[in-house]
Scaffold this active site. Structure first.
Site, PDB file in Angstrom:
ATOM      1  CG  ASP A   1      -3.369   3.643 -30.785  1.00 41.75           C
ATOM      2  OD1 ASP A   1      -3.108   3.622 -31.997  1.00 41.75           O
ATOM      3  OD2 ASP A   1      -3.542   2.608 -30.108  1.00 41.75           O
TER       4      ASP A   1
ATOM      5  CE1 TYR B   1      -3.827   2.024 -25.263  1.00 41.53           C
ATOM      6  CE2 TYR B   1      -2.235   2.543 -26.964  1.00 41.53           C
ATOM      7  CZ  TYR B   1      -3.545   2.340 -26.579  1.00 41.53           C
ATOM      8  OH  TYR B   1      -4.557   2.446 -27.504  1.00 41.53           O
TER       9      TYR B   1
ATOM     10  CG  ASP C   1     -15.108  15.092 -26.156  1.00 39.73           C
ATOM     11  OD1 ASP C   1     -14.066  15.467 -25.604  1.00 39.73           O
ATOM     12  OD2 ASP C   1     -16.235  15.381 -25.711  1.00 39.73           O
TER      13      ASP C   1
END
Length: 337
Positions: free
Chosen positions: A230, A124, A206
Site C-alpha cells: 500500500d 489489513y 525501509d
C-alpha cells in the site's frame, strides 16, 4: 458480450467513471454494464455501504469496475469496502503499475515499476481489538500464511514472465518481524528457484524506499505484504506524477476488480476538474484481463497521446489547461479514431 458490475463510487467517482465507460464503449468492445452501489453514497441510500444487490451482481459477473469509495477514517465508521470486497472474492493480488509519461514532468523520466501487493492478509486482515475496558490499549494482528504468500508471489513471478519483465524484488522486514515477514521471505526464496529466467532480489522495506527515490531504475516487479505494498505503490505513484495516473487491478482465481487507486476527492466533486486517467487505464487493464487486447491497446495509445500532448488534459496535469474531466474524455475518444 462481457458482463461487468459498474460501481461509480463516491465524490468524483461518477464523473470519472462516466468518462471511462464512454471511452471503453468507443473502443468497440461490447460490455453489458450492471450498475451497482457501494461506499458512503450506498450507506446513505440503503443503510449499508455494501448492499446485497451489489454483491449479487458481482457474484454473477465475477468482474467489477469501480470508482473511488469514501471510507470513514477512525472512530466507529464502517471498515474499508475495498478490503471487504478483496477478502470476500479472494482478490489476493493487487497490481499497480507506475510508468513515466512523456508529457508529465517529474524528477525521473524512466520509471517503469509494477507493485504486486498481497491483498487479503497482513495488518489489513481486520483482526484488531482493545485490550482494556478503557480502550487505552489497542492491538492489531498481522496474519501471514504460507498459502496466501505462495499465491501472490507465484503471481508476481508469472506476471514478470508473461510481460517480459527481468526481475522480481521482494520487499520485507524479516530482520525484525522474523515470523510473519520471515515466512513471506522464505516463500519468495523458494519460489524464485522455479523461475530461473527471472532475476530475484530481496530488500528490507525501509531501504527499498530510500533506493527507490535515489534510483528507481533498479526496480522492475516488486512483491510484498499488504501494508508495505500500500505504501510503496503510493511512493511509485509520486515518482510518475501522482495517484491520478495510477490504475489498480485486484485479481483472484475466479473474480477480478479494477479501479482507480486514488480517493474520492470530495473537494472537487461536481467541478469538472477530476483527472480520469487512472480509472481509464484501469479499464485498459480490465480489457487485457478479458482478452480484448486490441481495444486495450487502442485506448492506451489514445490516453498516452492526449496526456503527452498536454493540451486537452485536466489542470492537475497542465495548470494552464482550461480543459475539464468531460473534455479530456472527449479528447481520448477522438484520439482513438
Amino acid at each position: 458480450m462481457h458482463a461487468v458490475t459498474l460501481i461509480k463510487g463516491d465524490g468524483i467517482g461518477p464523473s470519472i467513471m462516466d468518462e471511462a465507460v464512454k471511452v471503453i464503449d468507443a473502443s468497440g468492445v461490447k460490455i453489458q454494464w450492471e450498475e451497482a452501489f457501494a461506499g458512503l453514497a450506498a450507506f446513505e441510500q440503503f443503510g449499508t455501504p455494501l448492499p446485497d444487490e451489489t454483491m449479487a451482481s458481482i457474484d454473477r459477473t465475477r468482474l467489477a469496475f469501480k470508482g473511488p469509495l469514501t471510507t470513514v477514517v477512525g472512530g466507529s465508521g464502517f471498515r474499508s469496502i475495498n478490503v471487504a470486497l478483496r477478502q470476500k472474492y479472494e482478490l489476493y493480488a493487487n497490481v499497480r503499475p507506475a510508468k513515466s509519461w512523456a508529457g508529465v514532468k517529474t524528477r525521473y523520466d524512466d520509471v517503469d515499476i509494477v507493485i504486486v501487493r498481497e491483498n487479503t492478509e497482513g495488518l489489513y486482515a481486520g483482526l484488531e481489538h482493545y485490550l482494556t475496558p478503557k480502550k487505552d490499549i489497542a492491538e492489531s494482528l498481522a496474519v501471514v500464511t504460507r498459502t496466501g504468500s505462495q499465491r501472490v508471489i507465484d503471481y508476481a513471478f508469472k506476471y514478470a514472465q508473461d510481460n517480459n519483465r527481468k526481475k522480481v524484488t521482494v520487499c520485507h522486514k524479516a530482520n525484525i518481524l522474523k515470523f510473519t515477514q520471515g515466512l513471506f521471505l522464505d516463500v519468495a526464496r523458494e519460489t524464485a528457484v522455479r523461475y530461473p529466467d527471472i532475476q530475484f532480489d530481496e530488500k528490507i522495506i525501509d531501504a527499498s524506499c530510500m533506493h527507490m527515490v535515489m534510483d528507481p531504475s533498479q526496480f522492475d516487479v516488486i512483491v510484498c505484504t499488504n501494508m508495505f505494498g500500500d505504501i510503496l505503490s503510493d511512493l511509485t505513484a509520486g515518482l510518475v506524477g501522482g495517484l491520478g495516473l495510477i490504475p489498480g487491478a485486484n485479481i483472484g482465481n475466479d473474480a477480478a476488480l479494477f479501479e482507480a487507486v486514488h480517493g474520492s476527492a470530495p473537494d472537487i466533486t461536481g467541478k469538472n476538474l477530476a483527472n480520469p486517467t487512472a480509472v481509464i487505464m484501469a479499464g485498459v487493464m480490465m480489457l487485457d484481463h478479458l482478452g480484448e487486447h486490441e481495444a486495450a491497446a487502442k485506448i492506451k495509445a489514445a490516453v498516452e497521446k492526449v496526456v503527452n500532448e498536454g493540451k486537452f488534459v485536466t489542470p492537475d496535469l497542465n495548470p494552464q489547461s482550461k480543459c475539464g474531466t468531460i473534455e479530456m474524455g472527449n479528447a481520448i475518444v477522438e484520439a482513438m479514431k
